[in-house]
Structures are given as C-alpha cells and as structure tokens.
Design a protein around this motif. Sequence first.
Motif, PDB file in Angstrom:
ATOM      1  N   UNK A  39       2.424   1.683  -3.673  1.00 49.20           N
ATOM      2  CA  UNK A  39       1.192   2.390  -4.617  1.00 49.20           C
ATOM      3  C   UNK A  39       1.222   3.863  -4.209  1.00 49.20           C
ATOM      4  N   UNK A  40       0.861   4.068  -3.106  1.00 52.58           N
ATOM      5  CA  UNK A  40       0.745   5.478  -2.671  1.00 52.58           C
ATOM      6  C   UNK A  40       1.866   6.343  -2.877  1.00 52.58           C
ATOM      7  N   UNK A  41       2.927   5.922  -2.727  1.00 51.71           N
ATOM      8  CA  UNK A  41       4.359   6.816  -2.856  1.00 51.71           C
ATOM      9  C   UNK A  41       4.168   6.962  -4.514  1.00 51.71           C
ATOM     10  N   UNK A  42       4.195   5.938  -5.091  1.00 47.12           N
ATOM     11  CA  UNK A  42       4.184   6.061  -6.660  1.00 47.12           C
ATOM     12  C   UNK A  42       3.338   6.661  -7.427  1.00 47.12           C
ATOM     13  N   UNK A  43       1.979   6.648  -7.035  1.00 48.20           N
ATOM     14  CA  UNK A  43       1.068   7.198  -7.574  1.00 48.20           C
ATOM     15  C   UNK A  43       0.502   8.420  -7.145  1.00 48.20           C
ATOM     16  N   UNK A  44       1.017   8.730  -5.990  1.00 49.31           N
ATOM     17  CA  UNK A  44       0.349  10.157  -5.421  1.00 49.31           C
ATOM     18  C   UNK A  44      -1.043  10.000  -4.706  1.00 49.31           C
ATOM     19  N   UNK A  45      -1.493   8.839  -4.442  1.00 46.99           N
ATOM     20  CA  UNK A  45      -2.810   8.805  -3.998  1.00 46.99           C
ATOM     21  C   UNK A  45      -2.657   8.514  -2.164  1.00 46.99           C
ATOM     22  N   UNK A  46      -3.758   8.389  -1.634  1.00 46.29           N
ATOM     23  CA  UNK A  46      -4.012   8.225  -0.264  1.00 46.29           C
ATOM     24  C   UNK A  46      -3.820   6.634   0.102  1.00 46.29           C
ATOM     25  N   UNK A  47      -2.901   6.499   0.997  1.00 44.55           N
ATOM     26  CA  UNK A  47      -2.883   5.046   1.337  1.00 44.55           C
ATOM     27  C   UNK A  47      -3.918   4.067   1.373  1.00 44.55           C
ATOM     28  N   UNK A  48      -5.042   5.052   2.217  1.00 43.90           N
ATOM     29  CA  UNK A  48      -6.301   4.113   2.660  1.00 43.90           C
ATOM     30  C   UNK A  48      -7.339   3.715   1.316  1.00 43.90           C
ATOM     31  N   UNK A  49      -6.580   4.173   0.095  1.00 46.85           N
ATOM     32  CA  UNK A  49      -7.359   4.106  -1.209  1.00 46.85           C
ATOM     33  C   UNK A  49      -6.611   2.869  -1.819  1.00 46.85           C
ATOM     34  N   UNK A  50      -5.615   2.455  -1.397  1.00 48.43           N
ATOM     35  CA  UNK A  50      -4.783   1.664  -2.318  1.00 48.43           C
ATOM     36  C   UNK A  50      -5.568   0.404  -2.969  1.00 48.43           C
TER      37      UNK A  50
ATOM     38  N   UNK B 279       0.880  -1.115   0.006  1.00 50.31           N
ATOM     39  CA  UNK B 279      -0.085  -0.082  -0.153  1.00 50.31           C
ATOM     40  C   UNK B 279       0.787   1.388   0.072  1.00 50.31           C
ATOM     41  N   UNK B 280       1.950   1.495   0.676  1.00 52.28           N
ATOM     42  CA  UNK B 280       2.758   2.507   0.673  1.00 52.28           C
ATOM     43  C   UNK B 280       3.501   2.808  -0.521  1.00 52.28           C
TER      44      UNK B 280
ATOM     45  N   UNK C  20      -8.418  -0.120  -3.725  1.00 50.52           N
ATOM     46  CA  UNK C  20      -9.455   0.333  -4.989  1.00 50.52           C
ATOM     47  C   UNK C  20      -8.764   0.678  -6.229  1.00 50.52           C
ATOM     48  N   UNK C  21      -7.473   1.043  -6.217  1.00 45.30           N
ATOM     49  CA  UNK C  21      -6.633   1.200  -7.302  1.00 45.30           C
ATOM     50  C   UNK C  21      -6.493   0.219  -8.407  1.00 45.30           C
TER      51      UNK C  21
END
Length: 394
Positions: free
Chosen positions: A252-263, A249-250, A265-266
Amino acid sequence: MTLPRFLQIHTLHNYPAALLNRDDAGLAKRLPYGDAIRTRISSQCLKRHWRVADDAFALKNLDVPMAVRSRETPRLIKERLMEAGVAEPLAQIAVEGLRAAGLLDKAKDLKGKDALETGQAVLLGYAEIEYLVQRCAALAGEHNEEKELKAAIAAFLKEEKKNIEALRLGSGLESALFGRMVTSDVLASRDAAVYVAHAFTVHEAQVENDYFTVVDDLLREAGEAGSAGIFDTELASGLYYGYLVVDVPQLVANLEGVHIKDWARIDAEQRALAGRVVQSLLHLVATVSPGAKRGSTAPFEWAKFMLVEAGDWQPRSLAGAFQNALALRQPALRQAAVERLTDEMARMDAAYGAPLARRYLAVDDVTVPGAQRLPLQALAEWAQAAVVQARVEV
C-alpha cells in the motif's frame, strides 16, 4: 477478525521433462535440502515470468505505470529526447549530463565508459523517464553549449532529487512489487512488497540427460546416413513447493506514496489498487510458468494446490514439511505433499497459536482443516477483499 498485514501463498506445481531454470553449466538448478538434493526454480526466474506475463491478468493490464530494466536506458532517454525535438548533439550532451550528475551510476564510476550504456541493468520507471526527458528537453531549449547544459542538468537534479523520489509510482509497478536497489546518487531505492522463495521439489531430484540429433533433410534426400548435429541437454521432472509473501503495508505504501506507518488508517478507496494487484498476482502465480525450452518441452502448468493465509504475525514458510524428501514410489504423491503441508501447519499452530485466516484451491480430493476450498477466481477475490477491507475473518 484479524488485520491481514501479510498474505502467505503456498503452491504445488507439477513439471515433467522440463528445464525450467538452468545454472552456468546449462544444467537444472539444484538445492541441497534435508536428506536429498532437489531441483529448484530461482525466485528471480519466477518473478521475471510473472512480471512479463501477457494474459488477461498481466500486470501491464492494471493501467499502472510500468518500468524497463536494461543497461541501455541512457540510449532510450536519448531517443526520447530526439523524438521531443532535441537535436542529436544536444541529446547526447543531455544524457552525458544526467550520467555525470549520478543518475544511473555513481558519477565517480563513469570514467572511460560509454555514456549510452550503464554498468549494470537498471530498473527505471517510464514515469521517471518521461519526467527526465521533459525537463532535459526544456533545458536543452535554454542552453545550447555543452558546459552550460551539463551544469543546468546537474543543478536541476540536485534541486529536484526529492521530487523525483516522490513521484507516485514513478519507478514503476515492478519496483513497487519486487523492489529496486540502485547505486545512483539520484534515484530512490524501493523496498520490495512481495518476497519470493526459490521453489524446490518435495522429493529427491529426478533428472536425466536427453541425447538428441538434428536430422539433415538434404542428406536424407540424397540417401546418405548421418545428422547435422548431436547434442544433449538435462531435463528434470518434479512436484515443486513454492512460497511467497505479500507485505500488505509495504505494498500500500509503495503504490500510494504514503508512509508505511499510516497504512492501517488508509481507506478502502486508497487500497483499491493494492487489492487489484494482489488479485492479478494470485492468478499469475497459479497459472504462469517459467518459459525455458518452450518449443521442445511445452512447460506449461497450473497449480495443483494453492493455500493462501492472511494474518498479522511475521510470516513463516512451510518448507520444513519437506525437509525429509517424500518417497517417489507412492500412489498419490500430490495428496501426500498436501498432507505434509497441513501436518506442518497444524504443528506450527499448536506451538504458536497464530490466528490465520485460510482459503485454498485444489484439483485433488484433499482437505485443509479450518480452511474453505475455493476456485481460483473466488480465492483471488477473497485475497483482494482482505487487502481492501483491512480485515479478514479467521
């Protein structure tokens, strides 16, 4: 099926007669653990060599913005400004303005310091550098007085702090993987997505002092005895257990610039980069060695064993398998180490019942209960698919 929130990677590497990582006295780093002193390789050393590796699976080949770690980043920014057509005096003022506004250090800590050198090595993404250069070059074109330019830069940084923080991969792939802690008033810290333990020998430390001389060719030709110097260094040999964790999750969040709680659903398309990063990382962990004393020890080694576990539970190391050091005088040390690992794993499974999917690589005739044996390419592809598809079969 299970949700692979974490990938755990366990390795065994052999290194004979090497000085992979040394302490402040030039000796092999050591670790007191269990019933014996071990030699170790620090996590910083391992990450450094994975980060700068130059081969088919190098991180720089992923076509992702990278970063530079240096105390002289302000000097680099000044050079880039001058390349962009900013006159040297204005480029110097711009750098001083960035520093005064708290870009690379806290502004209060700058008194009496060289504006072109930071107090500590700072990891700054090339995307961040280019953004800052572009904006400062524009401001330098509008303001040619020192006070005006510094004020304009301070206002720009204050207004666009959130934009700098939000730059996708602005801080570079390295910080997306291994994190970035900054004391800057402007730059954003990054939480690491890859956690790396210090590697240590599964047996008691094996070290010796290597005494050597440098032959003086001209003295020899003149028929005289003697040498040009007498030296000594410490060498260590061993079978090292390594352990690292990929926090999916971290990552994906770091690479895509999304909030970690949404990982979770990506979609798979947005996970593709994270999957490629994991695929490359497995190759690097398996095949890239610390490079100290390459010329005199050739310390190149590929993993003799690699176990990858995917699951949703908080990770746990298998280092406890070697709390009691393995006896050195046995015919199959590597196989014995794998047996210790699988036994520890079975005990943990029996106690906790954690559902983990497992695959492994091995050069020896060993088995891991409940895990499929794969060559490196297939193992890396399996890990990649686990990240991209967000599911894996136990």
